[in-house]
Design a protein around this motif. Structure first.
Motif, PDB file in Angstrom:
ATOM      1  N   ASN A 133       0.829  -1.211   0.000  1.00 53.48           N
ATOM      2  CA  ASN A 133       0.000   0.000   0.000  1.00 53.48           C
ATOM      3  C   ASN A 133       0.860   1.257   0.000  1.00 53.48           C
ATOM      4  OD1 ASN A 133      -2.428   1.438  -0.072  1.00 53.48           O
ATOM      5  ND2 ASN A 133      -2.531   1.586   2.157  1.00 53.48           N
ATOM      6  N   TRP A 134       1.814   1.313  -0.932  1.00 48.09           N
ATOM      7  CA  TRP A 134       2.679   2.487  -1.087  1.00 48.09           C
ATOM      8  C   TRP A 134       2.196   3.322  -2.269  1.00 48.09           C
ATOM      9  CZ3 TRP A 134       7.529  -1.098  -1.182  1.00 48.09           C
ATOM     10  CH2 TRP A 134       7.877  -1.445   0.124  1.00 48.09           C
ATOM     11  N   SER A 135       2.576   4.552  -2.272  1.00 44.02           N
ATOM     12  CA  SER A 135       2.470   5.379  -3.475  1.00 44.02           C
ATOM     13  C   SER A 135       3.829   5.386  -4.159  1.00 44.02           C
ATOM     14  CB  SER A 135       2.043   6.808  -3.125  1.00 44.02           C
ATOM     15  OG  SER A 135       3.069   7.468  -2.395  1.00 44.02           O
ATOM     16  N   LEU A 136       3.827   5.664  -5.461  1.00 43.04           N
ATOM     17  CA  LEU A 136       5.074   5.720  -6.222  1.00 43.04           C
ATOM     18  C   LEU A 136       5.109   6.993  -7.057  1.00 43.04           C
ATOM     19  CD1 LEU A 136       5.426   2.103  -7.723  1.00 43.04           C
ATOM     20  CD2 LEU A 136       6.738   3.075  -5.830  1.00 43.04           C
TER      21      LEU A 136
ATOM     22  N   VAL B  23       2.443  11.143  -9.298  1.00 43.45           N
ATOM     23  CA  VAL B  23       2.387  10.235  -8.149  1.00 43.45           C
ATOM     24  C   VAL B  23       1.126   9.385  -8.249  1.00 43.45           C
ATOM     25  CG1 VAL B  23       2.332  10.022  -5.647  1.00 43.45           C
ATOM     26  CG2 VAL B  23       3.650  11.867  -6.712  1.00 43.45           C
ATOM     27  N   ILE B  24       1.294   8.071  -8.129  1.00 44.09           N
ATOM     28  CA  ILE B  24       0.163   7.151  -8.176  1.00 44.09           C
ATOM     29  C   ILE B  24       0.226   6.196  -6.986  1.00 44.09           C
ATOM     30  CG2 ILE B  24       0.080   7.242 -10.696  1.00 44.09           C
ATOM     31  CD1 ILE B  24       1.337   4.408 -10.710  1.00 44.09           C
ATOM     32  N   SER B  25      -0.919   5.650  -6.634  1.00 45.40           N
ATOM     33  CA  SER B  25      -0.991   4.589  -5.619  1.00 45.40           C
ATOM     34  C   SER B  25      -1.530   3.333  -6.306  1.00 45.40           C
ATOM     35  CB  SER B  25      -1.911   4.996  -4.468  1.00 45.40           C
ATOM     36  OG  SER B  25      -1.347   6.038  -3.714  1.00 45.40           O
TER      37      SER B  25
ATOM     38  N   ARG C 211      -3.554  -0.486 -12.446  1.00 44.16           N
ATOM     39  CA  ARG C 211      -4.747   0.229 -11.990  1.00 44.16           C
ATOM     40  C   ARG C 211      -4.361   0.941 -10.702  1.00 44.16           C
ATOM     41  NH1 ARG C 211      -9.329   2.232 -14.293  1.00 44.16           N
ATOM     42  NH2 ARG C 211     -10.996   2.393 -12.751  1.00 44.16           N
ATOM     43  N   ALA C 212      -4.472   2.263 -10.702  1.00 45.11           N
ATOM     44  CA  ALA C 212      -3.938   3.036  -9.583  1.00 45.11           C
ATOM     45  C   ALA C 212      -4.784   4.277  -9.322  1.00 45.11           C
ATOM     46  CB  ALA C 212      -2.492   3.454  -9.875  1.00 45.11           C
ATOM     47  N   PHE C 213      -4.669   4.774  -8.098  1.00 46.94           N
ATOM     48  CA  PHE C 213      -5.256   6.066  -7.764  1.00 46.94           C
ATOM     49  C   PHE C 213      -4.257   7.135  -8.163  1.00 46.94           C
ATOM     50  CE2 PHE C 213      -6.068   9.699  -4.997  1.00 46.94           C
ATOM     51  CZ  PHE C 213      -7.447   9.839  -5.120  1.00 46.94           C
ATOM     52  N   CYS C 214      -4.685   8.052  -9.057  1.00 40.14           N
ATOM     53  CA  CYS C 214      -3.815   9.119  -9.526  1.00 40.14           C
ATOM     54  C   CYS C 214      -3.938  10.310  -8.583  1.00 40.14           C
ATOM     55  CB  CYS C 214      -4.199   9.520 -10.946  1.00 40.14           C
ATOM     56  SG  CYS C 214      -3.221  10.895 -11.597  1.00 40.14           S
ATOM     57  N   HIS C 215      -2.834  10.703  -7.962  1.00 46.72           N
ATOM     58  CA  HIS C 215      -2.866  11.801  -6.997  1.00 46.72           C
ATOM     59  C   HIS C 215      -3.120  13.139  -7.681  1.00 46.72           C
ATOM     60  CE1 HIS C 215      -0.713   9.574  -3.506  1.00 46.72           C
ATOM     61  NE2 HIS C 215      -1.194   8.695  -4.372  1.00 46.72           N
TER      62      HIS C 215
ATOM     63  N   LEU D 110       8.671   5.022 -17.320  1.00 45.37           N
ATOM     64  CA  LEU D 110      10.082   5.045 -17.698  1.00 45.37           C
ATOM     65  C   LEU D 110      11.015   4.959 -16.507  1.00 45.37           C
ATOM     66  CD1 LEU D 110       9.865   7.856 -20.415  1.00 45.37           C
ATOM     67  CD2 LEU D 110       9.478   5.385 -20.653  1.00 45.37           C
ATOM     68  N   GLU D 111      10.602   5.548 -15.391  1.00 46.49           N
ATOM     69  CA  GLU D 111      11.409   5.524 -14.178  1.00 46.49           C
ATOM     70  C   GLU D 111      10.492   5.495 -12.972  1.00 46.49           C
ATOM     71  OE1 GLU D 111      14.616   8.366 -13.704  1.00 46.49           O
ATOM     72  OE2 GLU D 111      14.582   8.795 -15.857  1.00 46.49           O
ATOM     73  N   VAL D 112      11.024   4.985 -11.872  1.00 48.60           N
ATOM     74  CA  VAL D 112      10.299   4.994 -10.600  1.00 48.60           C
ATOM     75  C   VAL D 112      11.129   5.766  -9.591  1.00 48.60           C
ATOM     76  CG1 VAL D 112       9.402   3.597  -8.704  1.00 48.60           C
ATOM     77  CG2 VAL D 112       9.139   2.806 -11.055  1.00 48.60           C
ATOM     78  N   GLY D 113      10.489   6.744  -8.948  1.00 47.50           N
ATOM     79  CA  GLY D 113      11.168   7.553  -7.939  1.00 47.50           C
ATOM     80  C   GLY D 113      10.844   7.095  -6.539  1.00 47.50           C
ATOM     81  N   GLU D 114      10.774   8.076  -5.621  1.00 52.13           N
ATOM     82  CA  GLU D 114      10.547   7.720  -4.224  1.00 52.13           C
ATOM     83  C   GLU D 114       9.131   7.211  -3.995  1.00 52.13           C
ATOM     84  OE1 GLU D 114      10.087  12.297  -4.478  1.00 52.13           O
ATOM     85  OE2 GLU D 114      11.363  10.729  -5.340  1.00 52.13           O
ATOM     86  N   ARG D 115       8.973   6.456  -2.935  1.00 54.06           N
ATOM     87  CA  ARG D 115       7.651   5.951  -2.577  1.00 54.06           C
ATOM     88  C   ARG D 115       7.168   6.621  -1.293  1.00 54.06           C
ATOM     89  NH1 ARG D 115      10.384   0.135  -1.350  1.00 54.06           N
ATOM     90  NH2 ARG D 115      10.964   0.460   0.838  1.00 54.06           N
TER      91      ARG D 115
END
Length: 354
Positions: free
Chosen positions: A126-129, A145-147, A161-165, A179-184
């Motif tokens: 249950n993290w956001s990315l 940022v998505i969850s 399938r994600a919640f878009c912040h 393309l890339e994943v940053g902090e969670r």
């Protein structure tokens, strides 16, 4: 009633059953080759399956087991299973030599292992990315940022399938476009709140009526139809993928042999769209197709910010659509488009998924 096997034994007995059903024979040593069993364990499993089935006998000439008259699966779905998967990686792997087996290739779709791992872990924890996403509606990739809450496939590519912040709603993100994943961080939303994911829509398909009677019968057999129709149950979140894949969402192909199947009720997509149009428009806000079936006119509309307002423009000509009022935000612009075309029954309104 015979007790059903469990765990690893169920897997081994299902292996026996599939080989008997599809190949018409089975040798105990195949258990050893597949599962590394001793001869004693092979004999025990084969004996148990013979007892469960009641329609298997040993042939001394072929030195293998064969199904007898009346044989039918007792553990597996067999005929309804994915035969391609069984042949390539499942219980039928190796049943046909390479020169007798081929699968038509598809263009390679990019999936980054590191991205996929991050998404799967975010779903479980249950993290956001923070992701760098390449959207079809933007000229350059942007960070957002998505969850993530679930994953789905349209048969060609994987979606998150994600919640878009940013949009404050649930959306689909193509895995290969991350393309890339940053902090969670801490996740937002939950799968329980994603109505489109949980609502199931029944798409009833029938053979294209333009086909000959013989061709329609062939299609009925090919698509496992009963009484001339088949029901495809699909999550509403995946509805437009299915419709587009089978060309059910617009004008049918000119050649009915290419179209093959059509919706029994073509209005089902419009009705589904009308009940959820505002929600779909808000969650996929950058591009729409407006189609007038009788006049054969189609407008591909894009959302642009001009000055301090958002307006809809014809992407072919760059001209603003005058019947859609300017709006102060993306959400308002989408709601205006949705409500306007919901009141125009002659027009079909189709959101274009990002």
């Amino acid at each position: 009633m015979k007790e059903q096997p469990g765990g690893g034994q169920f897997e081994r007995l299902s292996f026996i059953e599939r080989r008997l059903f599809w190949l018409g024979r089975f040798n105990r040593r195949e258990l050893g080759e597949r599962f590394g069993l001793s001869a004693t364990r092979q004999t025990a499993d084969m004996g148990l399956y013979k007892e469960l089935s009641g329609h298997v006998e040993y042939n001394r000439l072929t030195k293998s087991y064969h199904p007898t008259k009346g044989f039918s699966p007792v553990l597996t779905g067999t005929a309804n299973e994915d035969f391609t998967s069984l042949l390539l990686v499942g219980d039928l792997k190796g049943a046909l030599p390479p020169e007798r087996l081929s699968v038509a290739p598809s263009p390679l779709r990019s999936v980054d292992g590191a991205v996929t791992r991050a998404v799967v872990q975010a779903i479980g924890q249950n993290w956001s990315l923070k992701i760098l996403y390449a959207s079809m509606s933007r000229p350059e990739p942007i960070w957002r940022v998505i969850s993530p809450h679930a994953m789905g496939s349209d048969g060609q590519r994987w979606h998150v399938r994600a919640f878009c912040h940013e949009a404050e709603t649930y959306k689909d993100f193509v895995l290969g476009r991350i393309l890339e994943v940053g902090e969670r961080g801490s996740g937002r939303g939950s799968l329980d709140q994603d109505r489109e994911w949980h609502e199931v829509v029944d798409l009833v398909v029938v053979p294209d009526p333009r086909l000959s009677q013989g061709a329609r019968k062939a299609i009925e057999s090919d698509f496992c139809m009963e009484n001339g129709q088949a029901v495809i149950q699909v999550r509403r979140a995946l509805l437009w993928y299915v419709a587009k894949h089978w060309n059910l969402d617009g004008e049918p192909f000119e050649d009915p042999r290419r179209q093959q199947i059509v919706l029994q009720d073509p209005n089902i997509l419009i009705e589904t769209g009308e009940t959820s149009m505002r929600e779909q428009a808000t969650s996929r806000p950058r591009s729409f197709t407006f189609f007038h079936p009788e006049e054969k006119r189609q407008i591909r509309a894009g959302l642009e910010k001009r000055g301090n307002v958002y307006v809809w423009v014809d992407q072919a000509t760059g001209e603003r659509l005058e019947n859609l009022d300017p709006a102060d935000s993306v959400t308002d612009a989408c709601e205006i488009a949705a409500s306007t075309f919901a009141k125009a029954p002659d027009w079909k309104f189709t959101p274009t998924w990002a």
